[in-house]
Design a protein around this motif. Structure first.
Motif, PDB file in Angstrom:
ATOM      1  N   MET A   9      46.156  24.506  31.995  1.00 37.48           N
ATOM      2  CA  MET A   9      45.595  25.734  31.455  1.00 37.48           C
ATOM      3  C   MET A   9      44.187  25.520  30.927  1.00 37.48           C
ATOM      4  O   MET A   9      43.283  26.339  31.148  1.00 37.48           O
ATOM      5  CB  MET A   9      46.505  26.253  30.332  1.00 37.48           C
ATOM      6  N   GLN A  10      43.963  24.422  30.211  1.00 40.89           N
ATOM      7  CA  GLN A  10      42.640  24.176  29.646  1.00 40.89           C
ATOM      8  C   GLN A  10      41.606  23.932  30.737  1.00 40.89           C
ATOM      9  O   GLN A  10      40.453  24.352  30.606  1.00 40.89           O
ATOM     10  CB  GLN A  10      42.701  23.001  28.668  1.00 40.89           C
ATOM     11  N   ALA A  11      42.015  23.271  31.810  1.00 43.17           N
ATOM     12  CA  ALA A  11      41.098  23.059  32.924  1.00 43.17           C
ATOM     13  C   ALA A  11      40.855  24.352  33.686  1.00 43.17           C
ATOM     14  O   ALA A  11      39.727  24.653  34.099  1.00 43.17           O
ATOM     15  CB  ALA A  11      41.661  21.988  33.862  1.00 43.17           C
ATOM     16  N   LEU A  12      41.911  25.140  33.875  1.00 45.02           N
ATOM     17  CA  LEU A  12      41.806  26.373  34.650  1.00 45.02           C
ATOM     18  C   LEU A  12      40.897  27.384  33.960  1.00 45.02           C
ATOM     19  O   LEU A  12      40.069  28.037  34.600  1.00 45.02           O
ATOM     20  CB  LEU A  12      43.199  26.976  34.849  1.00 45.02           C
ATOM     21  N   THR A  13      41.037  27.539  32.644  1.00 46.51           N
ATOM     22  CA  THR A  13      40.254  28.529  31.905  1.00 46.51           C
ATOM     23  C   THR A  13      38.968  27.963  31.322  1.00 46.51           C
ATOM     24  O   THR A  13      38.163  28.719  30.769  1.00 46.51           O
ATOM     25  CB  THR A  13      41.092  29.114  30.754  1.00 46.51           C
ATOM     26  N   ARG A  14      38.801  26.641  31.440  1.00 48.37           N
ATOM     27  CA  ARG A  14      37.666  25.959  30.824  1.00 48.37           C
ATOM     28  C   ARG A  14      37.568  26.320  29.343  1.00 48.37           C
ATOM     29  O   ARG A  14      36.493  26.530  28.787  1.00 48.37           O
ATOM     30  CB  ARG A  14      36.359  26.272  31.560  1.00 48.37           C
ATOM     31  N   ARG A  63      41.998  37.768  43.858  1.00 49.03           N
ATOM     32  CA  ARG A  63      41.072  36.866  44.560  1.00 49.03           C
ATOM     33  C   ARG A  63      39.734  36.706  43.849  1.00 49.03           C
ATOM     34  O   ARG A  63      39.041  35.711  44.056  1.00 49.03           O
ATOM     35  CB  ARG A  63      40.840  37.360  45.997  1.00 49.03           C
ATOM     36  N   SER A  64      39.374  37.691  43.033  1.00 48.88           N
ATOM     37  CA  SER A  64      38.112  37.588  42.288  1.00 48.88           C
ATOM     38  C   SER A  64      38.349  37.172  40.839  1.00 48.88           C
ATOM     39  O   SER A  64      37.503  37.401  39.976  1.00 48.88           O
ATOM     40  CB  SER A  64      37.377  38.932  42.329  1.00 48.88           C
ATOM     41  N   ALA A  65      39.504  36.571  40.580  1.00 49.69           N
ATOM     42  CA  ALA A  65      39.853  36.183  39.205  1.00 49.69           C
ATOM     43  C   ALA A  65      38.878  35.135  38.679  1.00 49.69           C
ATOM     44  O   ALA A  65      38.410  34.270  39.412  1.00 49.69           O
ATOM     45  CB  ALA A  65      41.276  35.634  39.169  1.00 49.69           C
ATOM     46  N   THR A  66      38.577  35.248  37.398  1.00 57.02           N
ATOM     47  CA  THR A  66      37.744  34.268  36.709  1.00 57.02           C
ATOM     48  C   THR A  66      38.506  33.794  35.472  1.00 57.02           C
ATOM     49  O   THR A  66      39.460  34.446  35.031  1.00 57.02           O
ATOM     50  CB  THR A  66      36.408  34.883  36.276  1.00 57.02           C
ATOM     51  N   PRO A  67      38.111  32.662  34.889  1.00 54.34           N
ATOM     52  CA  PRO A  67      38.800  32.196  33.683  1.00 54.34           C
ATOM     53  C   PRO A  67      38.839  33.235  32.567  1.00 54.34           C
ATOM     54  O   PRO A  67      39.848  33.401  31.895  1.00 54.34           O
ATOM     55  CB  PRO A  67      37.988  30.965  33.279  1.00 54.34           C
ATOM     56  N   VAL A  68      37.715  33.967  32.372  1.00 57.61           N
ATOM     57  CA  VAL A  68      37.673  34.964  31.297  1.00 57.61           C
ATOM     58  C   VAL A  68      38.629  36.110  31.596  1.00 57.61           C
ATOM     59  O   VAL A  68      39.370  36.576  30.717  1.00 57.61           O
ATOM     60  CB  VAL A  68      36.235  35.484  31.118  1.00 57.61           C
TER      61      VAL A  68
END
Length: 350
Positions: free
Chosen positions: A98-103, A159-164
């Motif tokens: 999770m921490q890597a995925l969302t930075r 498909r356009s998902a971002t961490p935020v």
């Protein structure tokens, strides 16, 4: 001009031994962590609310006669230790992913709404379907975690998902689901009473049947998470850099969410929502290994069960002959740690 070339040539060979030394230190540290985990597993079997001599513990493990202390060791403490082992590994890995995925260095598995989805499904099963057994909760909890993860992925842009976007979608879903859970509990006091013990987070109700149900999902999640180490390394450098390195961002995000759902959903289904394990362990591991996910993930797999089982042993000892649920112990430990992490400088990104 030609005089400058020899130092460059001599510097290159020095980097290779330094790199090998770092790898050796990390590998040695991982072996030490495995040794600590084995000791904690032994303590989890040998120590409990009831004091049992070590000779009786050994007898219960290898010469079980099905009576007295043998039953406590073989039928209660061994399943409890096994559940703590696999659930701890699942929560630690899920937190690191999770921490890597969302930075986001303060991210933990509940950020995607997995815990809220599992809890909502369990309270619905209790209130509307009359489910009362822990083995019955497992499938509903896992189903709820999976449905909410898919919903969060869709709300986050697919498909356009971002961490935020994923973090915001998960936060919104969590708030809505906990509102629903509170409403059902207020309207159905029987559901509140039956859900109360599960929502605290405990290993006390562990049995081999429950472990058998969740172990395949946790095993699949562990394998998938470990395989994502390289693309997650690239994603931590930013989307543009990750693309230039050949990482498939949408596929990595989707597979990472699947891994988190399998890991956290199965662990939550088996022992309730246990918090802070997925937050604390990745930070501890990162201080040992550095930012390389190829080392963070294996370390998290080993050290998270150390914390969970250690907290469970503490909970069994400090209030003898009663027990303090492990979810309470991890919350008591995790609260001050969380405050410390928030107050640290340079927390904007990993």
């Amino acid at each position: 001009m030609l005089v400058d070339s020899p130092p460059k040539q001599s510097a290159e060979p020095q980097s290779a031994p330094a790199s090998r030394k770092r790898h050796l230190l990390r590998a040695t540290g991982l072996l030490v962590a495995v040794g600590v985990l084995l000791l904690v597993c032994v303590a989890s079997i040998a120590v409990g609310a009831k004091s049992i001599p070590l000779a009786d513990v050994w007898h219960g493990l290898f010469d079980n006669q099905g009576s007295g202390n043998d039953v406590i060791v073989a039928d209660v403490r061994v399943p409890r230790t096994l559940l703590g082992l696999i659930a701890g590994a699942a929560l630690g890995l899920a937190g690191a992913v999770m921490q890597a995925l969302t930075r986001n260095p303060l991210a933990e598995p509940g950020l995607l709404g997995v815990n809220a989805g599992a809890s909502a499904a369990v309270v619905s099963a209790i209130s509307f379907l009359g489910v009362t057994s822990l083995t019955g909760y497992v499938w509903f909890a896992f189903l709820g975690a999976g449905v909410v993860s898919v919903l969060v992925y869709i709300l986050g842009g697919s498909r356009s998902a971002t961490p935020v976007r994923l973090a915001l979608a998960g936060t919104a879903a969590t708030a809505a689901l906990y509102g629903y859970i509170n409403a059902v509990q207020l309207l159905d006091s029987a559901a509140l009473e039956r859900l109360r013990f599960w929502t605290v987070g405990s290993l006390a109700s562990a049995d081999m049947e429950t472990i058998g149900k969740v172990a395949p999902f946790i095993g699949a999640g562990v394998l998938l998470a470990l395989l994502l180490a390289r693309p997650l390394n690239a994603m931590e450098m930013g989307d543009d850099t990750a693309r230039s390195l050949g990482a498939h961002l949408n596929r990595t995000r989707a597979l990472s969410m699947l891994a988190v759902t399998l890991l956290c959903g199965a662990a939550t289904a088996a022992c309730g929502p246990i918090i802070f394990i997925g937050l604390m362990i990745p930070h501890l591991v990162r201080s040992i290994t550095g930012p390389d996910m190829r080392w963070i993930l294996p370390y998290a797999t080993v050290l998270a069960p150390v914390l969970l089982l250690g907290a469970d042993v503490v909970g069994r000892v400090v209030t003898r002959p009663a027990e303090l649920q492990v979810g309470i112990v991890t919350a008591l430990i995790g609260g001050p740690v969380f405050i410390h992490l928030v107050r640290r400088k340079r927390m904007a990104q990993l």
